[in-house]
Design a protein around this motif. Structure first.
Motif, PDB file in Angstrom:
ATOM      1  N   UNK A  47      -8.815  -7.631 -10.494  1.00 52.15           N
ATOM      2  CA  UNK A  47      -9.830  -6.830  -9.803  1.00 52.15           C
ATOM      3  C   UNK A  47      -9.197  -6.082  -8.631  1.00 52.15           C
ATOM      4  N   UNK A  48      -8.365  -6.782  -7.848  1.00 53.15           N
ATOM      5  CA  UNK A  48      -7.699  -6.149  -6.707  1.00 53.15           C
ATOM      6  C   UNK A  48      -6.730  -5.065  -7.171  1.00 53.15           C
ATOM      7  N   UNK A  61       0.827  -1.218   0.000  1.00 53.40           N
ATOM      8  CA  UNK A  61       0.000   0.000   0.000  1.00 53.40           C
ATOM      9  C   UNK A  61       0.858   1.263   0.000  1.00 53.40           C
ATOM     10  N   UNK A  62       1.910   1.275   0.794  1.00 55.81           N
ATOM     11  CA  UNK A  62       2.809   2.447   0.826  1.00 55.81           C
ATOM     12  C   UNK A  62       3.489   2.629  -0.530  1.00 55.81           C
ATOM     13  N   UNK A  63       3.940   1.533  -1.130  1.00 54.25           N
ATOM     14  CA  UNK A  63       4.604   1.622  -2.436  1.00 54.25           C
ATOM     15  C   UNK A  63       3.628   2.135  -3.500  1.00 54.25           C
ATOM     16  N   UNK A  64       2.395   1.656  -3.459  1.00 52.39           N
ATOM     17  CA  UNK A  64       1.375   2.113  -4.408  1.00 52.39           C
ATOM     18  C   UNK A  64       1.092   3.599  -4.194  1.00 52.39           C
ATOM     19  N   UNK A  65       1.019   4.022  -2.949  1.00 57.52           N
ATOM     20  CA  UNK A  65       0.817   5.452  -2.682  1.00 57.52           C
ATOM     21  C   UNK A  65       1.974   6.279  -3.228  1.00 57.52           C
ATOM     22  N   UNK A  87       3.523   9.892  -8.140  1.00 58.59           N
ATOM     23  CA  UNK A  87       4.255  10.144  -9.380  1.00 58.59           C
ATOM     24  C   UNK A  87       3.320  10.423 -10.547  1.00 58.59           C
ATOM     25  N   UNK A  88       2.041  10.199 -10.368  1.00 60.39           N
ATOM     26  CA  UNK A  88       1.056  10.397 -11.447  1.00 60.39           C
ATOM     27  C   UNK A  88       1.316   9.452 -12.620  1.00 60.39           C
ATOM     28  N   UNK A  89       1.261   8.140 -12.348  1.00 61.33           N
ATOM     29  CA  UNK A  89       1.472   7.121 -13.377  1.00 61.33           C
ATOM     30  C   UNK A  89       0.367   7.193 -14.421  1.00 61.33           C
ATOM     31  N   UNK A  90       0.745   7.049 -15.671  1.00 56.52           N
ATOM     32  CA  UNK A  90      -0.218   7.025 -16.762  1.00 56.52           C
ATOM     33  C   UNK A  90      -0.477   5.570 -17.159  1.00 56.52           C
ATOM     34  N   UNK A  91      -1.734   5.115 -17.010  1.00 56.97           N
ATOM     35  CA  UNK A  91      -2.104   3.776 -17.433  1.00 56.97           C
ATOM     36  C   UNK A  91      -2.808   3.864 -18.772  1.00 56.97           C
ATOM     37  N   UNK A 149      -6.771   2.304  -8.676  1.00 56.45           N
ATOM     38  CA  UNK A 149      -7.820   3.209  -9.129  1.00 56.45           C
ATOM     39  C   UNK A 149      -8.017   3.166 -10.634  1.00 56.45           C
ATOM     40  N   UNK A 150      -7.894   1.968 -11.206  1.00 57.11           N
ATOM     41  CA  UNK A 150      -8.075   1.783 -12.652  1.00 57.11           C
ATOM     42  C   UNK A 150      -9.101   0.677 -12.866  1.00 57.11           C
ATOM     43  N   UNK A 151      -9.572   0.542 -14.099  1.00 60.74           N
ATOM     44  CA  UNK A 151     -10.490  -0.538 -14.434  1.00 60.74           C
ATOM     45  C   UNK A 151      -9.766  -1.876 -14.398  1.00 60.74           C
ATOM     46  N   UNK A 152     -10.526  -2.919 -14.109  1.00 61.89           N
ATOM     47  CA  UNK A 152      -9.972  -4.272 -14.144  1.00 61.89           C
ATOM     48  C   UNK A 152      -9.426  -4.576 -15.542  1.00 61.89           C
ATOM     49  N   UNK A 153     -10.139  -4.125 -16.567  1.00 59.26           N
ATOM     50  CA  UNK A 153      -9.694  -4.370 -17.945  1.00 59.26           C
ATOM     51  C   UNK A 153      -8.396  -3.624 -18.246  1.00 59.26           C
ATOM     52  N   UNK A 154      -8.223  -2.465 -17.649  1.00 57.58           N
ATOM     53  CA  UNK A 154      -6.977  -1.724 -17.829  1.00 57.58           C
ATOM     54  C   UNK A 154      -5.824  -2.488 -17.190  1.00 57.58           C
TER      55      UNK A 154
END
Length: 185
Positions: free
Chosen positions: A156-157, A84-88, A93-97, A163-168
């Motif tokens: 899904x997780x 969770x900390x790493x994801x935060x 960094x504002x990753x672009x998916x 904060x992205x779609x499962x399909x993404x």
């Protein structure tokens, strides 16, 4: 449904930490820091950030250890904090998916290359080659690939975490695998 309580090999250390024993905290740190640093590096791919996230994770874990109810092992609980900390950190960094609508590649999984005969040196070489390849992946690819393959999250997780779609998440994973195979060839 019953609540399962996990008692792991570090139960006594955890209990001592709950009583505020710094020596026990140090022992837990020694047991888990290397593995948790690897988790941070797989997600962040930056030594300085990984070190910071690792330290912040242990500080949070020890501050919240009284809330740890043995419903999992300490390692699993700590790993969740680290991820969770790493994801935060990644979010900051504002990753672009890339959304699935923008996906222009082959949607079929790339076949895994398998061989029945490996010696230890070949395996070490391949692991290092894959690690170097992972480091070259764009951040979005690397994060999804790491969470899926190494941390065991499903799409899904991953979608909920990032904060992205499962399909993404699925698209990022497929593209990451394809790009990684191109890099390590």
């Amino acid at each position: 449904m019953t609540n399962t309580i996990f008692i792991d090999k570090h139960f006594d250390l955890v209990e001592r930490c709950k009583r505020g024993e710094s020596k026990a905290q140090y022992e837990l740190y020694k047991h888990y820091s290397k593995a948790m640093f690897s988790v941070c590096m797989r997600i962040l791919n930056h030594v300085g950030e990984a070190e910071d996230v690792l330290q912040e994770s242990f500080i949070d874990a020890f501050a919240k250890i009284k809330d740890f109810r043995q419903e999992s092992t300490f390692g699993i609980w700590l790993k969740q904090i680290v991820v969770n900390k790493a994801i935060n950190q990644i979010r900051s960094r504002k990753v672009q998916f890339v959304d699935i609508d923008e996906f222009d590649g082959d949607e079929h999984d790339i076949a895994d290359l398998q061989s029945n005969h490996y010696n230890e040196e070949e395996v070490k070489f391949e692991v290092e080659r894959i690690k170097r390849g992972m480091e070259q992946l764009p951040e979005g690819f690397r994060v999804v690939l790491s969470l899926y393959l190494f941390e065991g999250y499903d799409h899904e997780e991953i979608g909920k975490i990032l904060g992205i779609n499962e399909s993404t998440s699925r698209t990022q994973y497929m593209r990451a695998k394809k790009r990684l195979l191109e890099i390590i060839k």
